[in-house]
Design a protein around this motif. Structure first.
Motif, PDB file in Angstrom:
ATOM      1  N   VAL A  81       0.817  -1.210   0.000  1.00  0.00           N
ATOM      2  CA  VAL A  81       0.000   0.000   0.000  1.00  0.00           C
ATOM      3  C   VAL A  81       0.850   1.258   0.000  1.00  0.00           C
ATOM      4  O   VAL A  81       2.012   1.249   0.412  1.00  0.00           O
ATOM      5  N   VAL A  82       0.232   2.339  -0.458  1.00  0.00           N
ATOM      6  CA  VAL A  82       0.790   3.682  -0.328  1.00  0.00           C
ATOM      7  C   VAL A  82       0.021   4.378   0.792  1.00  0.00           C
ATOM      8  O   VAL A  82      -1.207   4.370   0.813  1.00  0.00           O
ATOM      9  N   ILE A  83       0.757   4.952   1.743  1.00  0.00           N
ATOM     10  CA  ILE A  83       0.147   5.629   2.891  1.00  0.00           C
ATOM     11  C   ILE A  83       0.598   7.084   2.876  1.00  0.00           C
ATOM     12  O   ILE A  83       1.777   7.379   2.674  1.00  0.00           O
ATOM     13  N   SER A  84      -0.356   7.986   3.120  1.00  0.00           N
ATOM     14  CA  SER A  84       0.015   9.398   3.153  1.00  0.00           C
ATOM     15  C   SER A  84      -0.992  10.192   3.971  1.00  0.00           C
ATOM     16  O   SER A  84      -2.095   9.737   4.250  1.00  0.00           O
ATOM     17  N   ARG A  85      -0.569  11.388   4.340  1.00  0.00           N
ATOM     18  CA  ARG A  85      -1.422  12.359   5.025  1.00  0.00           C
ATOM     19  C   ARG A  85      -1.932  13.366   3.990  1.00  0.00           C
ATOM     20  O   ARG A  85      -1.196  13.814   3.122  1.00  0.00           O
ATOM     21  N   TYR A  86      -3.220  13.704   4.107  1.00  0.00           N
ATOM     22  CA  TYR A  86      -3.839  14.621   3.153  1.00  0.00           C
ATOM     23  C   TYR A  86      -4.547  15.750   3.886  1.00  0.00           C
ATOM     24  O   TYR A  86      -4.905  15.618   5.055  1.00  0.00           O
ATOM     25  N   HIS A  87      -4.759  16.817   3.146  1.00  0.00           N
ATOM     26  CA  HIS A  87      -5.517  17.954   3.670  1.00  0.00           C
ATOM     27  C   HIS A  87      -6.947  17.892   3.147  1.00  0.00           C
ATOM     28  O   HIS A  87      -7.178  17.774   1.935  1.00  0.00           O
ATOM     29  N   ALA A  88      -7.915  17.930   4.056  1.00  0.00           N
ATOM     30  CA  ALA A  88      -9.339  18.004   3.696  1.00  0.00           C
ATOM     31  C   ALA A  88      -9.798  16.805   2.885  1.00  0.00           C
ATOM     32  O   ALA A  88     -10.546  16.937   1.918  1.00  0.00           O
ATOM     33  N   VAL A  89      -9.331  15.606   3.269  1.00  0.00           N
ATOM     34  CA  VAL A  89      -9.838  14.364   2.687  1.00  0.00           C
ATOM     35  C   VAL A  89     -10.431  13.534   3.823  1.00  0.00           C
ATOM     36  O   VAL A  89      -9.704  13.030   4.687  1.00  0.00           O
ATOM     37  N   GLY A  90     -11.737  13.393   3.854  1.00  0.00           N
ATOM     38  CA  GLY A  90     -12.374  12.633   4.913  1.00  0.00           C
ATOM     39  C   GLY A  90     -12.102  13.236   6.287  1.00  0.00           C
ATOM     40  O   GLY A  90     -11.785  14.419   6.431  1.00  0.00           O
ATOM     41  N   ASN A  91     -12.189  12.383   7.300  1.00  0.00           N
ATOM     42  CA  ASN A  91     -11.968  12.818   8.680  1.00  0.00           C
ATOM     43  C   ASN A  91     -10.761  12.149   9.320  1.00  0.00           C
ATOM     44  O   ASN A  91     -10.645  12.113  10.539  1.00  0.00           O
ATOM     45  N   ASN A  92      -9.859  11.613   8.478  1.00  0.00           N
ATOM     46  CA  ASN A  92      -8.722  10.856   8.993  1.00  0.00           C
ATOM     47  C   ASN A  92      -7.404  11.545   8.698  1.00  0.00           C
ATOM     48  O   ASN A  92      -7.292  12.361   7.781  1.00  0.00           O
TER      49      ASN A  92
END
Length: 475
Positions: A81-92
């Motif tokens: 898998v690719v894991i990353s942090r995002y801005h304003a995507v869902g609540n996670n």
């Protein structure tokens, strides 16, 4: 020349078996080892025009996902898998997406479109969302596609070129990381300066290799940036030659979507942009000079240096060099000159764009993507992946123009490397095959759809006239 180059493609092309991203992407054979990779992703759209910092994520080849927010060990044959942090995507805070889906918004490499535009990409992403991401981005208004940044979770390689920098991991490390990430809070926590995507990558990498990625207090003003995360990771790997390291380029999928731009840190964003640096030099020369010094002392990094190129259908190879690229362009021009069914055409593909504007994404009998256009009199389907391209008839006309545009984009000399010898030969061979097939059936009535590798439904006279006029208008 073209015959000599294309005959080489017919010979057995021995696959190289590197450890890393493409090895797992293709699932060629089970791997006894695994990797953690920093993915450096070029900027596009507003980011490309303003800051140019791009995005960064982590690929883990032995770790898979129960859901986009729960991790587990991969089963044999799974790709990681690719894991990353995002801005304003869902609540996670973070999401985990299978590698092929993250790059191409499809589940199998053979379904990747050879030439993509905004409509095709939007349809592929929405189809993947409906199958796998409904909990993150549910339908709105009774079944419509929701707005927002959820699209960043699938199909990254349509928007930009990516670079992968990999180091090996152990099963014990991966198991410990799964337990760690599953047990901690996963609530949205993005902050541009202190908790951005590069901060998340640094945290993940430090779990495996402590202090491998630091902050750049000079050229990035202590702000974590994707470019510095990758640069310091590569520097760490060079200092630890006992670790197996690899670097890959994942080219942006050819198409009418605007090409991504080179990635920058804070200092080189200012230094390389005249709209920022010139005013600084004029009005605050000491600050402008300081930015230039910061760039030259710590901001330079070429992610494509000594990197090999990922071919999703054929392994990993070195990119073509300048002489090879010119040879392939000459071969393409020769084919265009000697084939009466082809012209150099407009690289913007007006005929293809007009067809796609009237078409919708659908699946053929093998589940591969096609663009399907309806009229009152009939239906036309055009395959868009390598496994179902049209070989004859009106669909073949569109396919040939699409392949010419694909080759021209792959063989451009500007920007990051885009193609390997194997891929260029394969695309030239495919163009020659489709053109040859069409030449053999020119005396056959085109009102009867014929197909090799694609299902074309019967075209009634009215539909035939519509698409014939469309092709003749632009060829």
């Amino acid at each position: 020349m073209v015959q000599r180059l294309l005959s080489i493609a017919k010979a057995h092309l021995a696959l190289r078996f590197p450890y890393g991203l493409a090895f797992l992407l293709l699932c060629l054979i089970p791997s006894a080892r695994a990797d953690v990779a920093v993915l450096l992703e070029e900027p596009y759209s507003l980011d490309g025009r303003v800051a140019g910092t791009g995005h960064t994520a982590v690929y883990l080849s032995r770790i898979c996902a129960v859901s986009p927010t729960v991790l587990r060990r991969c089963l044999p044959g799974e790709e990681g898998v690719v894991i990353s942090r995002y801005h304003a995507v869902g609540n996670n805070d973070w999401f985990a997406i299978p590698l092929t889906a993250y790059l191409f918004a499809v589940e199998k490499p053979q379904d990747i479109p050879l030439f993509a535009d905004a409509k095709i990409v939007a349809a592929l992403r929405d189809r993947y969302r409906r199958g796998h991401l409904e909990s993150i981005a549910p339908d709105v208004n009774g079944g419509e596609t929701p707005p927002g940044n959820w699209y960043e979770l699938a199909g990254s390689a349509y928007d930009r070129t990516l670079y992968s920098f990999q180091l090996e991991t152990s099963p014990a490390q991966d198991d410990a990381f799964i337990a760690y990430l599953n047990s901690r809070s996963n609530e949205a926590a993005y902050k541009f300066v202190t908790r951005n995507c590069a901060d998340f990558v640094r945290e993940v990498v430090h779990f495996y290799y402590p202090r491998a990625i630091g902050r750049n207090w000079i050229s990035d003003l202590a702000v974590s940036t994707p470019k510095h995360a990758a640069k310091s990771f590569v520097k760490y790997a060079r200092k630890h030659s006992d670790l197996q390291f690899s670097a890959l380029i994942i080219p942006q999928v050819p198409g009418t979507i605007k090409r991504s731009t080179p990635i920058h840190g804070v200092a080189d964003t200012i230094f390389k942009a005249k709209k920022y640096e010139i005013p600084l030099l004029v009005f605050t020369p000491f600050v402008g000079a300081g930015v230039a010094i910061a760039y030259y002392t710590g901001g330079r990094f070429n992610p494509a240096h000594n990197a090999e190129l990922l071919d999703p259908m054929g392994g990993i190879e070195r990119p073509v060099n300048s002489a090879e690229r010119k040879s392939y362009l000459a071969a393409l021009d020769e084919h265009l000159r000697t084939n009466p069914l082809l012209t150099a055409g407009d690289p913007a593909l007006p005929a293809w764009r007009e067809f796609v504007a009237h078409a919708e994404l659908a699946l053929d009998r093998e589940g591969r993507p096609v663009m399907r256009a309806h009229s009152e009199d009939g239906v036309l389907e055009v395959g868009i992946s390598r496994g179902n391209l049209a070989n004859a008839g009106i669909a073949g006309d569109l396919t040939r123009q699409m392949l010419v545009a694909r080759l021209r984009q792959e063989l451009r000399g500007s920007g990051a490397p885009k193609v390997s010898n194997t891929l260029a030969r394969r695309d030239l061979l495919l163009l020659q095959k489709i053109s040859s097939t069409e030449a053999q059936i020119t005396t056959v009535s085109r009102t009867s759809a014929e197909s090799t590798g694609i299902r074309e439904r019967k075209l009634l006279s009215g539909s035939y006239v519509f698409y014939s006029q469309l092709i003749e208008r632009w060829l």
